[in-house]
Design a protein around this motif. Structure first.
Motif, PDB file in Angstrom:
ATOM      1  N   GLU A 142       0.843  -1.198   0.000  1.00 29.39           N
ATOM      2  CA  GLU A 142       0.000   0.000   0.000  1.00 29.39           C
ATOM      3  C   GLU A 142       0.878   1.247   0.000  1.00 29.39           C
ATOM      4  O   GLU A 142       2.110   1.162   0.046  1.00 29.39           O
ATOM      5  CB  GLU A 142      -0.923  -0.008   1.213  1.00 29.39           C
ATOM      6  CG  GLU A 142      -0.182  -0.079   2.534  1.00 29.39           C
ATOM      7  CD  GLU A 142      -1.119  -0.242   3.719  1.00 29.39           C
ATOM      8  OE1 GLU A 142      -2.351  -0.152   3.523  1.00 29.39           O
ATOM      9  OE2 GLU A 142      -0.616  -0.432   4.840  1.00 29.39           O
ATOM     10  N   LYS A 143       0.219   2.390  -0.071  1.00 26.74           N
ATOM     11  CA  LYS A 143       0.939   3.656  -0.176  1.00 26.74           C
ATOM     12  C   LYS A 143       1.966   3.832   0.940  1.00 26.74           C
ATOM     13  O   LYS A 143       3.067   4.352   0.698  1.00 26.74           O
ATOM     14  CB  LYS A 143      -0.068   4.810  -0.156  1.00 26.74           C
ATOM     15  CG  LYS A 143       0.547   6.191  -0.307  1.00 26.74           C
ATOM     16  CD  LYS A 143      -0.536   7.259  -0.305  1.00 26.74           C
ATOM     17  CE  LYS A 143       0.056   8.658  -0.327  1.00 26.74           C
ATOM     18  NZ  LYS A 143      -1.008   9.698  -0.312  1.00 26.74           N
ATOM     19  N   GLU A 167      -6.590  -2.506  -5.066  1.00 27.25           N
ATOM     20  CA  GLU A 167      -6.789  -1.052  -5.086  1.00 27.25           C
ATOM     21  C   GLU A 167      -5.718  -0.313  -4.282  1.00 27.25           C
ATOM     22  O   GLU A 167      -5.217   0.720  -4.739  1.00 27.25           O
ATOM     23  CB  GLU A 167      -8.189  -0.704  -4.575  1.00 27.25           C
ATOM     24  CG  GLU A 167      -9.309  -1.099  -5.526  1.00 27.25           C
ATOM     25  CD  GLU A 167      -9.185  -0.457  -6.896  1.00 27.25           C
ATOM     26  OE1 GLU A 167      -8.797   0.738  -6.962  1.00 27.25           O
ATOM     27  OE2 GLU A 167      -9.455  -1.137  -7.891  1.00 27.25           O
ATOM     28  N   PRO A 168      -5.330  -0.782  -3.083  1.00 27.50           N
ATOM     29  CA  PRO A 168      -4.268  -0.070  -2.351  1.00 27.50           C
ATOM     30  C   PRO A 168      -2.958  -0.015  -3.135  1.00 27.50           C
ATOM     31  O   PRO A 168      -2.223   0.976  -3.060  1.00 27.50           O
ATOM     32  CB  PRO A 168      -4.122  -0.885  -1.061  1.00 27.50           C
ATOM     33  CG  PRO A 168      -5.457  -1.521  -0.869  1.00 27.50           C
ATOM     34  CD  PRO A 168      -5.923  -1.855  -2.257  1.00 27.50           C
ATOM     35  N   LYS A 170      -2.703   0.030  -6.443  1.00 25.95           N
ATOM     36  CA  LYS A 170      -2.875   1.028  -7.507  1.00 25.95           C
ATOM     37  C   LYS A 170      -2.601   2.429  -6.967  1.00 25.95           C
ATOM     38  O   LYS A 170      -1.926   3.240  -7.617  1.00 25.95           O
ATOM     39  CB  LYS A 170      -4.293   0.955  -8.078  1.00 25.95           C
ATOM     40  CG  LYS A 170      -4.610  -0.316  -8.842  1.00 25.95           C
ATOM     41  CD  LYS A 170      -6.045  -0.293  -9.338  1.00 25.95           C
ATOM     42  CE  LYS A 170      -6.411  -1.602 -10.024  1.00 25.95           C
ATOM     43  NZ  LYS A 170      -7.820  -1.630 -10.471  1.00 25.95           N
ATOM     44  N   ALA A 171      -3.125   2.715  -5.789  1.00 26.13           N
ATOM     45  CA  ALA A 171      -2.880   4.025  -5.176  1.00 26.13           C
ATOM     46  C   ALA A 171      -1.403   4.220  -4.894  1.00 26.13           C
ATOM     47  O   ALA A 171      -0.859   5.327  -5.061  1.00 26.13           O
ATOM     48  CB  ALA A 171      -3.696   4.154  -3.889  1.00 26.13           C
ATOM     49  N   ALA A 172      -0.723   3.142  -4.492  1.00 26.42           N
ATOM     50  CA  ALA A 172       0.713   3.218  -4.229  1.00 26.42           C
ATOM     51  C   ALA A 172       1.480   3.511  -5.512  1.00 26.42           C
ATOM     52  O   ALA A 172       2.447   4.289  -5.516  1.00 26.42           O
ATOM     53  CB  ALA A 172       1.194   1.917  -3.597  1.00 26.42           C
ATOM     54  N   VAL A 174       0.403   5.142  -8.212  1.00 28.01           N
ATOM     55  CA  VAL A 174       0.196   6.540  -8.606  1.00 28.01           C
ATOM     56  C   VAL A 174       1.024   7.462  -7.729  1.00 28.01           C
ATOM     57  O   VAL A 174       1.680   8.398  -8.222  1.00 28.01           O
ATOM     58  CB  VAL A 174      -1.300   6.905  -8.530  1.00 28.01           C
ATOM     59  CG1 VAL A 174      -1.495   8.399  -8.745  1.00 28.01           C
ATOM     60  CG2 VAL A 174      -2.091   6.118  -9.569  1.00 28.01           C
ATOM     61  N   HIS A 175       1.026   7.210  -6.423  1.00 27.95           N
ATOM     62  CA  HIS A 175       1.824   8.036  -5.513  1.00 27.95           C
ATOM     63  C   HIS A 175       3.306   7.948  -5.853  1.00 27.95           C
ATOM     64  O   HIS A 175       3.993   8.971  -5.936  1.00 27.95           O
ATOM     65  CB  HIS A 175       1.596   7.585  -4.074  1.00 27.95           C
ATOM     66  CG  HIS A 175       2.521   8.232  -3.094  1.00 27.95           C
ATOM     67  ND1 HIS A 175       2.407   9.556  -2.726  1.00 27.95           N
ATOM     68  CD2 HIS A 175       3.619   7.746  -2.435  1.00 27.95           C
ATOM     69  CE1 HIS A 175       3.371   9.859  -1.872  1.00 27.95           C
ATOM     70  NE2 HIS A 175       4.116   8.794  -1.679  1.00 27.95           N
ATOM     71  N   GLU A 178       4.113   9.889  -8.966  1.00 36.62           N
ATOM     72  CA  GLU A 178       4.092  11.333  -8.717  1.00 36.62           C
ATOM     73  C   GLU A 178       5.371  11.776  -8.007  1.00 36.62           C
ATOM     74  O   GLU A 178       5.942  12.827  -8.329  1.00 36.62           O
ATOM     75  CB  GLU A 178       2.858  11.698  -7.882  1.00 36.62           C
ATOM     76  CG  GLU A 178       1.547  11.564  -8.668  1.00 36.62           C
ATOM     77  CD  GLU A 178       0.323  11.776  -7.796  1.00 36.62           C
ATOM     78  OE1 GLU A 178       0.462  11.757  -6.537  1.00 36.62           O
ATOM     79  OE2 GLU A 178      -0.779  11.944  -8.350  1.00 36.62           O
ATOM     80  N   SER A 203      -7.612   0.807 -15.782  1.00 33.23           N
ATOM     81  CA  SER A 203      -6.628   1.365 -14.848  1.00 33.23           C
ATOM     82  C   SER A 203      -5.234   1.368 -15.455  1.00 33.23           C
ATOM     83  O   SER A 203      -4.471   2.333 -15.298  1.00 33.23           O
ATOM     84  CB  SER A 203      -6.630   0.558 -13.547  1.00 33.23           C
ATOM     85  OG  SER A 203      -7.868   0.683 -12.880  1.00 33.23           O
ATOM     86  N   GLN A 211       0.836   8.552 -16.389  1.00 28.02           N
ATOM     87  CA  GLN A 211       1.880   8.449 -15.383  1.00 28.02           C
ATOM     88  C   GLN A 211       3.200   7.902 -15.904  1.00 28.02           C
ATOM     89  O   GLN A 211       4.209   7.991 -15.205  1.00 28.02           O
ATOM     90  CB  GLN A 211       1.401   7.546 -14.223  1.00 28.02           C
ATOM     91  CG  GLN A 211       0.161   8.041 -13.503  1.00 28.02           C
ATOM     92  CD  GLN A 211       0.417   9.265 -12.647  1.00 28.02           C
ATOM     93  OE1 GLN A 211       1.560   9.604 -12.355  1.00 28.02           O
ATOM     94  NE2 GLN A 211      -0.636   9.947 -12.246  1.00 28.02           N
TER      95      GLN A 211
END
Length: 331
Positions: A142-143, A167-168, A170-172, A174-175, A178, A203, A211
């Protein structure tokens, strides 16, 4: 820990258990040759025991992106890996294995009680691999597991598509992307598997479109992403000036597009085909190594071809010979 990295990888931390088997072994355990199956912990323990009982099994700290990072480290580049393990003996063996291979390894072990991931890789006499993977703690990424400081110190962040299921994670991703871009780094992704792309096409497409700077895929993965039956048409649709596509085609080599031109890179002939495990992972290592050396995309693709040819000549997904020296000698 190094203050600067050529590449930092983010993906599943998996202990590979690799063994040569006869086709009858696949039949005995109801497997389809050449496939990758996700299995539960009970099935993993049964297969792990059966492979070790052959007396021919190797255990190697792995995972797709991890294999790419190990390939880079073997060529003398500074690489690091970020993954998730359980608090168990296998998790410690993974950390020890990555560090022994020359990687800085960052993990925040799971407190959920999940066992560390492992993949049973069965290699039949024709060199085909059949994989049975227990993802365990690795999918809890996760993130909070992203090491921002490590990513800021990287020229390239390399993301493994296999980790994209939850899903966690995927968020990681993207973070992490970035953070890399804010620090002036490039972001690369490997699509990993057509079935993974099929499950998360929207996704993946968003990740690639918004990204990523570099995409590694085999032909089937790209066709699945673009819902096309033509490689040229798929590349036409996704190409843009600030995106590089590296598409492998097996014995036909690879095609690399830098947004303005396509380079057709030939495969390098392997004298012996033993095990196809890791061919795509080492191709990516060779390409990224070539770029770190300042080569153009065509010559970097050649490095990738040499790395892929070396790894299919022996068991396991890590290089056993100095690939960069081989590439310079064959050129």
């Amino acid at each position: 820990m190094s203050s600067r990295y050529h590449v930092v990888g983010l993906g599943n931390a998996i202990m590979d258990v690799i063994a040569p088997v006869e086709d009858s072994f696949l039949s005995d355990y109801d497997m389809s040759k050449g496939t990758m199956a996700l299995i539960d912990q009970d099935r993993a323990l049964v297969l792990d025991g059966a492979l070790r009982a052959t007396g021919k099994a190797q255990t190697i700290a792995g995972g797709s992106a991890a294999n790419t990072m190990v390939g880079l480290a073997a060529m003398g580049f500074h690489a690091a890996y970020i993954g998730k393990t359980g608090r168990d003996d296998t998790g410690q063996a993974l950390a020890d294995g990555f560090e022994a291979a020359g990687l800085d390894f960052a993990t925040r072990p799971s407190d959920s009680g999940s066992a560390s991931a492992r993949s049973m890789i069965l290699v039949t006499p024709d060199g085909e691999r059949t994989m049975n993977t227990f993802l365990g703690a690795s999918v809890e990424f996760e993130k909070a597991d992203v090491r921002d400081t490590m990513i800021r110190a990287a020229d390239v962040l390399y993301l493994e598509g296999y980790l994209f299921d939850a899903e966690p994670a995927k968020a990681a991703f993207v973070h992490a992307a970035e953070v890399a871009h804010a620090a002036g780094g490039k972001v690369a992704v490997t699509l990993s598997d057509p079935f993974c792309v099929e499950r998360h096409r929207a996704s993946f497409r968003h990740l690639v479109d918004h990204q990523c700077d570099i995409v590694f895929a085999n032909q089937d993965e790209l066709l699945t992403l673009m819902q096309s039956d033509s490689l040229d048409a798929a590349m036409d649709e996704i190409e843009r000036e600030d995106l590089v596509l590296c598409v492998t085609r097996g014995s036909k080599g690879s095609v690399i597009s830098d947004g303005s031109r396509r380079y057709h890179v030939p495969a390098v002939w392997a004298d012996t085909l033993v095990d196809t495990t890791g061919a795509g992972d080492q191709y990516a290592a060779g390409v990224l190594a070539g770029r770190a050396l300042g080569l153009d995309w065509a010559d970097a693709g050649y490095f990738g071809s040499v790395a892929a040819a070396e790894v299919i000549g022996h068991y396991g997904a890590r290089p056993e010979m100095p690939v960069h020296e081989m590439a310079l000698g064959l050129k």
